[in-house]
Design a protein around this motif. Structure first.
Motif, short mmCIF file in Angstrom:
data_model
loop_
_atom_site.label_atom_id
_atom_site.label_comp_id
_atom_site.label_asym_id
_atom_site.label_seq_id
_atom_site.Cartn_x
_atom_site.Cartn_y
_atom_site.Cartn_z
N ILE A 280 4.86 48.70 61.98
CA ILE A 280 6.12 48.33 61.09
C ILE A 280 6.98 48.98 61.45
CG2 ILE A 280 6.84 48.68 58.72
CD1 ILE A 280 3.88 48.17 57.57
N THR A 281 6.96 50.27 62.04
CA THR A 281 8.29 51.09 62.58
C THR A 281 8.79 50.40 63.62
OG1 THR A 281 7.36 53.23 61.48
CG2 THR A 281 9.03 53.27 63.39
N PHE A 282 7.88 49.96 64.49
CA PHE A 282 8.01 49.06 65.92
C PHE A 282 8.99 47.91 65.48
CE2 PHE A 282 7.57 45.87 68.80
CZ PHE A 282 8.16 46.39 69.84
N ILE A 283 8.51 47.15 64.49
CA ILE A 283 9.06 45.69 64.15
C ILE A 283 10.28 46.27 63.50
CG2 ILE A 283 8.92 43.84 62.87
CD1 ILE A 283 5.78 44.02 63.02
N ALA A 284 10.57 47.01 62.48
CA ALA A 284 11.89 47.37 61.83
C ALA A 284 13.02 47.86 62.80
CB ALA A 284 11.48 48.34 60.72
N SER A 285 12.49 48.45 63.76
CA SER A 285 13.61 49.19 64.82
C SER A 285 14.13 48.01 65.62
CB SER A 285 12.95 50.10 65.68
OG SER A 285 12.48 51.35 64.86
N PHE A 286 13.13 47.09 66.21
CA PHE A 286 13.42 45.82 66.88
C PHE A 286 14.38 44.99 66.24
CE2 PHE A 286 12.73 41.75 68.53
CZ PHE A 286 12.77 41.92 69.92
N ASN A 287 13.95 44.78 64.84
CA ASN A 287 14.77 44.03 64.09
C ASN A 287 16.30 44.53 63.93
OD1 ASN A 287 12.88 42.15 63.65
ND2 ASN A 287 12.35 42.72 61.72
N MET A 288 16.31 46.03 63.66
CA MET A 288 17.76 46.43 63.58
C MET A 288 18.39 46.35 64.76
SD MET A 288 18.27 47.14 60.41
CE MET A 288 19.97 47.80 60.97
N ILE A 289 17.90 46.85 66.13
CA ILE A 289 18.59 46.63 67.47
C ILE A 289 18.99 45.11 67.71
CG2 ILE A 289 18.16 46.64 69.80
CD1 ILE A 289 16.41 48.85 69.44
#
Length: 408
Positions: A280-289
């Motif tokens: 979830i952390t990876f997906i949220a970070s990727f989306n924000m970038i």
């Protein structure tokens, strides 16, 4: 007003229905969804662990002390009640409560059915608070009373009560095998249900004085001590302190060894939670970038204009970071409302049931661990704030002349 904040507000207020506004909503939604999932996941995880641990502790204290013997049956070798460990337990760091118990095997028999049982004898020092959530009918037995029929009162499991066809208030013979079988007429005063099959099939609770008389022990003899610690996370340290107070003929056991399969299962839950948190952390970070990159591409002419007017790269980068943090704040607000709301609904109405044969409980449990919830929110802000800096470095490569000529 701070210049980056002023410019960030200009970027943030995109026209409704524009591509930039849609991307912003996607970014807020991804953060909200990720945080809501994590809040629910941790509440359920802690609920599972807490519920199972409390059920285990009903019959398996944090630490157990018994006589050193090669005997592997339920016929215990007596320990003295008033030992240094028992009498001075308050002086040992980490101990919350100590109680003396005794076990004896027997057979409960009615006209149609019979059931093997392990009678667990308890005294006045027994802590009944753990039974509040597992008692389904009647009351706990009166033990250690000077008068009355306290020693013949019995607390049965729902499983054994159904098997024998007995209810609260009824009597049932309890046979103890030996060189000369002996029978006692017991009165069922309460029924419990833990959902732990290996416990519900075997354990009944009664007065320790009955076992003392059957074993021809004096009132100062018991089968074992059960010890509860102040902090279960420091079980090993407390066990080491208790071990120092043992006499050479005593043996110390931990509940984590006694019920190792259940604790291994809970450890597996922790590992699964780490994997879920990482994904979830990876997906949220990727989306924000991705969202921030799209917003910068949308605002390339504005970036060129700001550079032409003399704005430094760090100033423009801070502007877009403020935009990202604004999305994070809205995402956290929505995520908390959704996550905490779902937890409240499940905790209040028990909408999601479970099969107790497989999960040891009737419904999905919820534990409100506020430090963890605050840590999730704080961790999300810090992590995404750090992640947001990486896409902003592309601003250094934007040239004012080309940016001003950029067409959407």
């Amino acid at each position: 007003m701070n210049v980056p904040v002023f410019l960030a507000r200009k970027v943030r207020h995109a026209p409704e229905g524009s591509f930039s506004a849609t991307v912003t909503r996607i970014g807020i939604g991804s953060i909200a969804l990720g945080l809501a999932i994590l809040i629910v996941a941790f509440a359920v995880l802690y609920g599972f662990k807490h519920t199972i641990q409390q059920k285990i502790f009903l019959f398996g204290a944090h630490l157990g002390v018994s006589k050193f013997t090669n005997n592997m049956s339920y016929e215990e070798t007596a320990l003295p009640l008033h030992s240094n460990l028992y009498d001075d337990s308050t002086k040992i760091p980490g101990i919350r409560h100590i109680q003396a118990v005794a076990l004896k095997a027997g057979i409960l028999k009615t006209k149609e059915e019979l059931s093997g049982v392990i009678l667990k004898g308890v005294g006045r020092d027994y802590d009944w608070n753990l039974f509040q959530g597992s008692l389904v009918a009647g009351k706990v037995p009166v033990v250690g009373a000077d008068t009355g029929s306290g020693s013949t009162q019995l607390l049965l499991s729902q499983y054994m009560a159904n098997q024998l066809g007995v209810n609260v208030g009824e009597s049932v013979p309890l046979y103890f095998l030996g060189n000369a079988p002996r029978a006692r007429k017991m009165t069922v005063v309460g029924i419990y249900d833990t959902g732990l099959e290996e416990v519900d099939k075997t354990i009944a609770l009664g007065d320790i004085r009955l076992i003392q008389r059957l074993n021809r022990w004096g009132p100062d003899s018991v089968g074992s001590y059960e010890i509860f610690v102040n902090d279960f996370a420091r079980l090993d340290q407390t066990a080491a302190n208790v071990f120092q107070a043992l006499s050479p003929d005593m043996r110390l056991t931990r509940v984590t060894d006694q019920y190792r399969p259940l604790f291994d299962w809970m450890l597996l839950l922790d590992r699964n939670m780490v994997i879920l948190l990482s994904l979830i952390t990876f997906i949220a970070s990727f989306n924000m970038i991705s969202v921030l990159l799209v917003l910068m591409m949308e605002r390339t002419p504005m970036v060129g204009l700001l550079k032409a007017l003399g704005a430094a790269n760090p100033l423009i980068r801070r502007m877009f970071v403020f935009v990202g943090l604004n999305m994070v704040s809205w995402g956290l607000l929505i995520g908390n409302v959704v996550g905490l709301g779902l937890c409240y609904i499940q905790d209040r109405f028990k909408l999601i049931p479970l099969d107790p044969k497989n999960y040891f409980m009737n419904y999905v449990p919820i534990v409100w661990d506020w430090p963890t919830i605050l840590a999730l929110n704080g961790g999300a802000v810090l992590l995404i704030a750090l992640v947001l800096w990486f896409p902003t470095f592309i601003i250094n490569r934007i040239q004012p002349v080309k940016a001003l000529a950029f067409k959407k």
